[in-house]
Design a protein around this motif. Structure first.
Motif, PDB file in Angstrom:
ATOM      1  N   THR A  34       0.849  -1.186   0.000  1.00  0.00           N
ATOM      2  CA  THR A  34       0.000   0.000   0.000  1.00  0.00           C
ATOM      3  C   THR A  34       0.888   1.241   0.000  1.00  0.00           C
ATOM      4  N   PRO A  35       0.755   2.110  -1.008  1.00  0.00           N
ATOM      5  CA  PRO A  35       1.567   3.339  -1.026  1.00  0.00           C
ATOM      6  C   PRO A  35       1.182   4.269   0.111  1.00  0.00           C
ATOM      7  N   LEU A  36       2.105   5.128   0.475  1.00  0.00           N
ATOM      8  CA  LEU A  36       1.833   6.159   1.474  1.00  0.00           C
ATOM      9  C   LEU A  36       1.358   7.424   0.782  1.00  0.00           C
ATOM     10  N   ALA A  37       0.364   8.062   1.375  1.00  0.00           N
ATOM     11  CA  ALA A  37      -0.124   9.334   0.840  1.00  0.00           C
ATOM     12  C   ALA A  37       0.969  10.392   0.975  1.00  0.00           C
ATOM     13  N   PRO A  38       1.004  11.360   0.057  1.00  0.00           N
ATOM     14  CA  PRO A  38       2.017  12.425   0.132  1.00  0.00           C
ATOM     15  C   PRO A  38       1.978  13.121   1.487  1.00  0.00           C
ATOM     16  N   PRO A  39       3.134  13.504   2.042  1.00  0.00           N
ATOM     17  CA  PRO A  39       4.445  13.453   1.408  1.00  0.00           C
ATOM     18  C   PRO A  39       5.137  12.098   1.493  1.00  0.00           C
ATOM     19  N   GLY A  40       4.552  11.155   2.218  1.00  0.00           N
ATOM     20  CA  GLY A  40       5.139   9.828   2.337  1.00  0.00           C
ATOM     21  C   GLY A  40       6.476   9.847   3.056  1.00  0.00           C
TER      22      GLY A  40
END
Length: 308
Positions: free
Chosen positions: A256-262
């Motif tokens: 699962t990607p991290l939402a910006p800014p990550g």
């Protein structure tokens, strides 16, 4: 102070035994003791003391040891450089890399280097960035692929940024908190984390990100290396922040990607600032940079990785 005296001093300091050190360097124990005494006389202080039959370094010995190791490593490098110049056609290059990079970026680079220079002795050391920095400064490595810490790199190193990568959340099951396919760091507040051992830059990056989001993370288990952390995630023990490039061959793990800014990291190729690189070391660096340029042009960099 003479070179051979430093070599004898380092042998005794590492083995903490005069007879064993004499065997290692190929001289008699009385001769070694005499040379150590001559070194102490030239420095005006004792380097060793006996405590209950054991050999221990004095404060002066502790100060001298890292410098002596660097001097020995530099002399060895100079000898190899001269041998290469007179046509020996052999050399040695010692590369350090973090676990995520030793299994992703390093293999194709090392293959190209081996094809071009089959007679060069190639050695690889895998470890966390902090451990590799220590090895570079001691002269145990020629180059290292490491992560630049947030406060900047060690002043004793020359660090060249080459890539930037993003961390992702690795889990066994889908994470319900994900919104639009992304997670915020704050969404990990109630998730037990699988945490890397001390010395891994990912550990520091994860803790910093959680604390910036206003919470102290809870650990399901901690102390693992990269393979162990991924295996613990596969076993359902918890979730972990990891580089996206390490989960490509782990089909059971959900990413699962991290939402910006990550959480983003800068990858650098580093060497000791005060050491002259060997021919083999310079050639390995050139092949590394050529590989990154080619992979960028062909669109073959892993997801979440961009060149610098």
């Amino acid at each position: 102070m003479q070179f051979h005296q430093l070599r004898y001093f380092v042998a005794v300091a590492e083995l903490r035994h005069f007879t064993q050190a004499a065997d290692l360097v190929g001289i008699t124990q009385p001769s070694l003791s005499k040379q150590i005494h001559a070194l102490e006389t030239s420095l005006g202080t004792r380097l060793f003391e006996r405590i209950r039959g054991n050999i221990a370094l004095t404060a002066a010995g502790e100060v001298l040891l890292p410098s002596a190791k660097r001097i020995l490593a530099d002399v060895e490098t100079a000898q190899r450089e001269v041998q290469e110049l007179v046509g020996l056609r052999r050399g040695r290059v010692r590369l350090g890399a973090t676990p995520s990079l030793v299994t992703s970026l390093a293999p194709p680079v090392l293959r190209r280097f081996r094809d071009a220079h089959p007679t060069v002795d190639l050695r690889v050391e895998e470890g966390g960035s902090q451990d590799l920095v220590r090895d570079l400064l001691r002269g145990d490595l020629d180059l290292a692929l490491i992560i630049m810490p947030g406060q900047g790199h060690e002043p004793g190193l020359r660090a060249e940024p080459i890539l930037r990568e993003s961390l992702v959340v690795a889990s066994l099951e889908p994470l319900p908190a994900a919104t639009g396919g992304e997670l915020r760091i704050a969404d990990l507040r109630d998730q037990p984390l699988v945490m890397f051992r001390q010395g891994y830059d990912i550990r520091d990056a994860t803790l910093d990100a959680c604390r910036t989001a206003g919470f102290e993370p809870s650990f399901a288990v901690e102390g693992g290396e990269m393979d162990a952390v991924l295996s613990f995630v596969e076993a359902g023990l918890g979730v972990a922040l990891v580089p996206g490039i390490v989960v490509a061959r782990r089909p059971r793990i959900r990413v699962t990607p991290l939402a910006p800014p990550g959480v983003r990291r800068t990858i650098v190729v580093a060497r000791r600032r005060d050491a002259v690189p060997t021919h083999a070391g310079r050639e390995l660096r050139r092949i590394l940079l050529d590989h990154i340029r080619a992979a960028t042009a062909q669109g073959n960099l892993p997801p979440g990785v961009e060149p610098l």
